[in-house]
Enzyme design. Structure first.
Site, PDB file in Angstrom:
ATOM      1  N   MET A  51     -11.943   5.270  -1.837  1.00 28.56           N
ATOM      2  CA  MET A  51     -12.713   5.499  -0.617  1.00 28.56           C
ATOM      3  C   MET A  51     -13.301   6.901  -0.710  1.00 28.56           C
ATOM      4  O   MET A  51     -12.903   7.827   0.001  1.00 28.56           O
ATOM      5  CB  MET A  51     -11.826   5.327   0.612  1.00 28.56           C
ATOM      6  CG  MET A  51     -11.460   3.883   0.877  1.00 28.56           C
ATOM      7  SD  MET A  51     -10.308   3.687   2.268  1.00 28.56           S
ATOM      8  CE  MET A  51      -8.756   3.770   1.382  1.00 28.56           C
ATOM      9  N   ASP A  91      -4.580   3.822  -2.344  1.00 22.17           N
ATOM     10  CA  ASP A  91      -5.780   4.238  -1.618  1.00 22.17           C
ATOM     11  C   ASP A  91      -6.097   5.694  -1.902  1.00 22.17           C
ATOM     12  O   ASP A  91      -5.312   6.588  -1.574  1.00 22.17           O
ATOM     13  CB  ASP A  91      -5.570   4.070  -0.110  1.00 22.17           C
ATOM     14  CG  ASP A  91      -5.627   2.610   0.318  1.00 22.17           C
ATOM     15  OD1 ASP A  91      -6.580   1.915  -0.079  1.00 22.17           O
ATOM     16  OD2 ASP A  91      -4.724   2.163   1.056  1.00 22.17           O
ATOM     17  N   HIS A 144      -7.987   1.626  -4.913  1.00 26.88           N
ATOM     18  CA  HIS A 144      -9.106   1.515  -3.972  1.00 26.88           C
ATOM     19  C   HIS A 144      -9.674   2.909  -3.732  1.00 26.88           C
ATOM     20  O   HIS A 144      -9.019   3.750  -3.108  1.00 26.88           O
ATOM     21  CB  HIS A 144      -8.600   0.883  -2.674  1.00 26.88           C
ATOM     22  CG  HIS A 144      -9.623   0.789  -1.592  1.00 26.88           C
ATOM     23  ND1 HIS A 144      -9.275   0.630  -0.257  1.00 26.88           N
ATOM     24  CD2 HIS A 144     -10.983   0.824  -1.616  1.00 26.88           C
ATOM     25  CE1 HIS A 144     -10.369   0.563   0.475  1.00 26.88           C
ATOM     26  NE2 HIS A 144     -11.417   0.698  -0.325  1.00 26.88           N
ATOM     27  N   MET A 158     -12.363  -5.113   4.110  1.00 31.20           N
ATOM     28  CA  MET A 158     -11.621  -4.242   5.019  1.00 31.20           C
ATOM     29  C   MET A 158     -11.561  -4.885   6.400  1.00 31.20           C
ATOM     30  O   MET A 158     -12.585  -5.159   7.012  1.00 31.20           O
ATOM     31  CB  MET A 158     -12.282  -2.865   5.109  1.00 31.20           C
ATOM     32  CG  MET A 158     -12.266  -2.065   3.805  1.00 31.20           C
ATOM     33  SD  MET A 158     -10.598  -1.779   3.152  1.00 31.20           S
ATOM     34  CE  MET A 158      -9.850  -0.844   4.494  1.00 31.20           C
ATOM     35  N   ASP A 187      -7.494  -6.016   3.368  1.00 32.06           N
ATOM     36  CA  ASP A 187      -6.682  -4.838   3.654  1.00 32.06           C
ATOM     37  C   ASP A 187      -6.898  -4.405   5.098  1.00 32.06           C
ATOM     38  O   ASP A 187      -8.022  -4.159   5.522  1.00 32.06           O
ATOM     39  CB  ASP A 187      -7.084  -3.699   2.714  1.00 32.06           C
ATOM     40  CG  ASP A 187      -6.235  -2.449   2.895  1.00 32.06           C
ATOM     41  OD1 ASP A 187      -5.273  -2.485   3.679  1.00 32.06           O
ATOM     42  OD2 ASP A 187      -6.546  -1.437   2.245  1.00 32.06           O
ATOM     43  N   HIS A 244      -0.980  -1.259  -4.299  1.00 31.65           N
ATOM     44  CA  HIS A 244      -2.289  -0.800  -3.824  1.00 31.65           C
ATOM     45  C   HIS A 244      -2.262   0.709  -3.620  1.00 31.65           C
ATOM     46  O   HIS A 244      -1.397   1.241  -2.920  1.00 31.65           O
ATOM     47  CB  HIS A 244      -2.629  -1.505  -2.507  1.00 31.65           C
ATOM     48  CG  HIS A 244      -4.042  -1.345  -2.073  1.00 31.65           C
ATOM     49  ND1 HIS A 244      -5.079  -2.086  -2.607  1.00 31.65           N
ATOM     50  CD2 HIS A 244      -4.609  -0.528  -1.152  1.00 31.65           C
ATOM     51  CE1 HIS A 244      -6.210  -1.736  -2.031  1.00 31.65           C
ATOM     52  NE2 HIS A 244      -5.957  -0.780  -1.144  1.00 31.65           N
ATOM     53  N   MET A 301      -8.626   8.739  -1.030  1.00 32.59           N
ATOM     54  CA  MET A 301      -9.592   9.176  -0.014  1.00 32.59           C
ATOM     55  C   MET A 301      -9.972  10.628  -0.250  1.00 32.59           C
ATOM     56  O   MET A 301      -9.121  11.445  -0.623  1.00 32.59           O
ATOM     57  CB  MET A 301      -8.997   9.022   1.381  1.00 32.59           C
ATOM     58  CG  MET A 301      -8.443   7.648   1.683  1.00 32.59           C
ATOM     59  SD  MET A 301      -7.779   7.567   3.370  1.00 32.59           S
ATOM     60  CE  MET A 301      -6.771   6.081   3.255  1.00 32.59           C
ATOM     61  N   SER A 312       0.832  -1.204   0.000  1.00 34.15           N
ATOM     62  CA  SER A 312       0.000   0.000   0.000  1.00 34.15           C
ATOM     63  C   SER A 312       0.863   1.249   0.000  1.00 34.15           C
ATOM     64  O   SER A 312       1.609   1.509   0.950  1.00 34.15           O
ATOM     65  CB  SER A 312      -0.915   0.005   1.222  1.00 34.15           C
ATOM     66  OG  SER A 312      -1.623   1.235   1.294  1.00 34.15           O
TER      67      SER A 312
END
Length: 217
Positions: A66, A33, A64, A135, A173, A31, A35, A6
């Protein structure tokens, strides 16, 4: 077991060096993320960083989202170089239509659920998905403790996959290290996202190998 480091846990002041660690390891995925500070109480980066990093590695990009209303920006992330884009069921009321649309475009698409969401909420989507991200911490911050409640979700998804011939990858994750990787692998997980454990280790490549080795014992 697929290992997906990540980027959230990387040193953003030395991204070239961090990407070299990834490239020199036997991990398969990266990965990323994303947000927005709305769906989760934190903000990170957007498609611009995904595009920048795409030029630094040939690893599979596992993005991913979010964020609220992910359907409005999916194209941006595929265009930036994402191989898989995963969004949250909780953030998209018309998730089924979105998934079908992108499957028609031959894109690899995934769904994720928060720890308090019942795994059976995914049932109507399973046949279409390429990846399901469970998650095992509350989304929004790295370095959290692994939640054992994720194990039953993984087992359920594995059962559904085997019984129905579904094709999705089961990914987990949150709080992943050697001991928790062994737990999720036993439950049926096929890919682990690890941030703090890998990037804060003394030797990144050895830490990746450690995750892969313990998952085949």
């Amino acid at each position: 077991m697929i290992v997906s480091p990540s980027i959230l846990a990387a040193d953003f002041n030395n991204l070239d060096q961090e990407m070299n660690k990834i490239n020199n390891s036997i991990c398969e995925f990266v990965h990323l993320d994303v947000m927005d500070g709305v769906f989760v109480p934190n903000t990170t980066f957007d498609d611009k960083l995904v595009k920048e990093l795409r030029n630094k590695t040939n690893k599979v990009f596992d993005v991913h989202l979010m964020i609220e209303k992910p359907e409005l920006v999916l194209d941006k992330y595929y265009d930036a170089g994402a191989d898989y884009v995963t969004f949250h069921l909780e953030a998209c009321p018309n998730a089924l239509n979105v998934i079908k649309e992108y499957k028609q475009k031959n894109k690899k698409i995934g769904l994720s659920i928060k720890p308090n969401t019942n795994v059976k909420a995914l049932d109507e989507y399973l046949q279409y998905l390429d990846l399901i991200l469970v998650m095992s911490v509350e989304p929004g911050f790295g370095g959290q403790k692994f939640m054992d409640s994720s194990l039953d979700k993984i087992k359920y998804l594995k059962e559904q996959k085997e019984q129905n011939g579904y094709k999705y990858i089961i990914e987990v994750d949150g709080g992943i290290n050697q001991s928790t990787a062994a737990l999720v692998e036993k439950a049926g997980c096929e890919a682990v996202v690890a941030g703090t454990y890998l990037f804060k280790s003394d030797n990144f490549s050895d830490a990746v190998k450690g995750l892969k080795n313990i998952c085949v014992q």
